[in-house]
Design a protein around this motif. Sequence first.
Motif, PDB file in Angstrom:
ATOM      1  N   THR A  59     -68.131 -59.605 -38.471  1.00  0.00           N
ATOM      2  CA  THR A  59     -67.270 -58.100 -37.940  1.00  0.00           C
ATOM      3  C   THR A  59     -65.838 -58.455 -38.055  1.00  0.00           C
ATOM      4  O   THR A  59     -64.938 -59.999 -38.107  1.00  0.00           O
ATOM      5  CB  THR A  59     -67.537 -57.784 -36.421  1.00  0.00           C
ATOM      6  OG1 THR A  59     -67.288 -58.800 -36.130  1.00  0.00           O
ATOM      7  CG2 THR A  59     -69.047 -57.059 -37.201  1.00  0.00           C
ATOM      8  N   GLY A  60     -64.963 -57.698 -38.218  1.00  0.00           N
ATOM      9  CA  GLY A  60     -63.287 -58.200 -38.251  1.00  0.00           C
ATOM     10  C   GLY A  60     -62.999 -58.345 -36.677  1.00  0.00           C
ATOM     11  O   GLY A  60     -62.248 -59.379 -36.659  1.00  0.00           O
ATOM     12  N   THR A  61     -64.012 -57.692 -35.929  1.00  0.00           N
ATOM     13  CA  THR A  61     -63.354 -58.069 -34.561  1.00  0.00           C
ATOM     14  C   THR A  61     -63.299 -59.317 -34.147  1.00  0.00           C
ATOM     15  O   THR A  61     -62.966 -59.984 -33.578  1.00  0.00           O
ATOM     16  CB  THR A  61     -63.709 -57.163 -34.096  1.00  0.00           C
ATOM     17  OG1 THR A  61     -64.117 -55.552 -34.352  1.00  0.00           O
ATOM     18  CG2 THR A  61     -63.922 -57.041 -32.457  1.00  0.00           C
ATOM     19  N   ASN A  64     -61.166 -61.943 -35.559  1.00  0.00           N
ATOM     20  CA  ASN A  64     -59.747 -62.256 -35.026  1.00  0.00           C
ATOM     21  C   ASN A  64     -59.831 -62.850 -33.578  1.00  0.00           C
ATOM     22  O   ASN A  64     -59.178 -63.920 -33.657  1.00  0.00           O
ATOM     23  CB  ASN A  64     -58.914 -60.688 -35.191  1.00  0.00           C
ATOM     24  CG  ASN A  64     -59.080 -60.525 -36.295  1.00  0.00           C
ATOM     25  OD1 ASN A  64     -58.485 -60.371 -37.103  1.00  0.00           O
ATOM     26  ND2 ASN A  64     -58.815 -58.177 -36.120  1.00  0.00           N
ATOM     27  N   GLU A  90     -60.371 -53.092 -30.478  1.00  0.00           N
ATOM     28  CA  GLU A  90     -61.073 -53.751 -30.743  1.00  0.00           C
ATOM     29  C   GLU A  90     -61.463 -53.874 -29.409  1.00  0.00           C
ATOM     30  O   GLU A  90     -62.571 -54.771 -28.716  1.00  0.00           O
ATOM     31  CB  GLU A  90     -60.679 -55.447 -31.079  1.00  0.00           C
ATOM     32  CG  GLU A  90     -60.618 -55.312 -32.233  1.00  0.00           C
ATOM     33  CD  GLU A  90     -59.956 -56.314 -33.370  1.00  0.00           C
ATOM     34  OE1 GLU A  90     -60.219 -57.152 -32.752  1.00  0.00           O
ATOM     35  OE2 GLU A  90     -59.123 -56.007 -34.686  1.00  0.00           O
ATOM     36  N   GLU A 145     -51.590 -51.860 -39.985  1.00  0.00           N
ATOM     37  CA  GLU A 145     -52.317 -50.436 -39.807  1.00  0.00           C
ATOM     38  C   GLU A 145     -51.683 -49.223 -39.819  1.00  0.00           C
ATOM     39  O   GLU A 145     -52.121 -48.135 -39.826  1.00  0.00           O
ATOM     40  CB  GLU A 145     -52.499 -50.599 -38.015  1.00  0.00           C
ATOM     41  CG  GLU A 145     -53.648 -51.596 -37.266  1.00  0.00           C
ATOM     42  CD  GLU A 145     -52.645 -52.845 -37.382  1.00  0.00           C
ATOM     43  OE1 GLU A 145     -51.762 -53.223 -38.084  1.00  0.00           O
ATOM     44  OE2 GLU A 145     -53.583 -54.158 -36.942  1.00  0.00           O
ATOM     45  N   ASP A 172     -54.706 -61.065 -39.950  1.00  0.00           N
ATOM     46  CA  ASP A 172     -55.108 -60.565 -39.708  1.00  0.00           C
ATOM     47  C   ASP A 172     -55.259 -58.951 -41.105  1.00  0.00           C
ATOM     48  O   ASP A 172     -54.705 -58.445 -41.590  1.00  0.00           O
ATOM     49  CB  ASP A 172     -55.496 -58.936 -38.736  1.00  0.00           C
ATOM     50  CG  ASP A 172     -56.511 -58.000 -38.742  1.00  0.00           C
ATOM     51  OD1 ASP A 172     -57.094 -58.437 -39.709  1.00  0.00           O
ATOM     52  OD2 ASP A 172     -56.718 -57.583 -37.975  1.00  0.00           O
ATOM     53  N   ALA A 174     -58.224 -58.019 -42.735  1.00  0.00           N
ATOM     54  CA  ALA A 174     -59.220 -57.150 -43.197  1.00  0.00           C
ATOM     55  C   ALA A 174     -59.161 -56.078 -44.039  1.00  0.00           C
ATOM     56  O   ALA A 174     -59.761 -56.142 -44.905  1.00  0.00           O
ATOM     57  CB  ALA A 174     -59.454 -55.968 -41.815  1.00  0.00           C
TER      58      ALA A 174
END
Length: 343
Positions: A59-61, A64, A90, A145, A172, A174
Amino acid sequence: MFFTSDNASGAAPEIIAAVTRANEGYARSYGADDIMARVTAQIRSLFDAPEAAVYLVPTGTVANSLALALYAQPWTAIFAHPEAHIATDECGAPEFYTNGAKLMGVDGAHGKMTPENLSAALNRVGESGVHGVQRAILSITNITEAGTLYTPAEIAALTAIARAKGLPSHLDGARFANAIAASGATPAEMTWKAGIDILSFGGTKNGCMGVEAVVMFDPAKAWEFELRRKRGGHLFSKHRYLSAQMEAYLTDDLWLRLASQANAMGARLAKGVAALPDARLLHPAPANMMFPEWAPGTNARAFARGAMFYPMPGAAGRDTARLVTSWSTTEADVDALLTALRP
Ligand SMILES: Cc1ncc(COP(=O)(O)O)c(C=O)c1O
């Protein structure tokens, strides 16, 4: 008409085929698989970074959070835009993985920190001795974002300010592929050449089933990353399925082709939205995510006609939305949404 997020799309056929191929026979576990060795070589070559350490997580969470935890102690601060995913979406995972590091907001229009605000925040923090948190790391998101893009020069300006205070920088990514497709920069130009020390390189949103790479341009903390990933419960035993996705993603520029399709559909949608009566985009939309504001009743009309997207809080008496295209969005999907939005 599914425009809620790029992770609402499926996985690209090349990714599924690679996972199916990887399912044959036996493979070493916990990242010692042969495919992972090839992935490391692919990423080193793609980023022109022969020393880079490369790890895969689901996962991206966690990408990071583990990346930030390498640099941020419990009594330190991570500097990021107040709308950064690490700050808003997150569930406190960066704070959890760092045992309580503080997230400090560095504001700027359109989801982008300004050099002036970063300098001010760095000057404010860390100067009160034992009474205040100490500075740890800068975290930048690209695509942001808000759907906007930092150029490599803009990233370099921020990382230079951080480095002058002794801070490393995290990216980040993503939506790194969308950022590369939108900017025309090389992966090296967008990262280590612009002062980035560690990157979360997204796959999931752009056609993988679920895999993100953490790329450490300075491998000094590689072993620590391995320990943290295991302790944090994110070392896959059947790791070959992560490796297979990433290998296929990087083969024949699939990652860039998928992102280019997402961005092309984003451009088509942005153009169509701008042409709607009484509508405007709140931020520039160079990639695959946009935030329109339009006449009241527009969201409800589109939903009644079957469109899917997130309404956003906005100005009183106006409707606001977030629209995201993906690698699998077609021109017909975009045109159907534009029809559903029209009075
Ligand atoms: C900018 C950004 N970073 C990180 C993530 C985290 O991804 P995941 O949901 O896989 O944890 C997302 C997902 O929405 C994101 O948009």
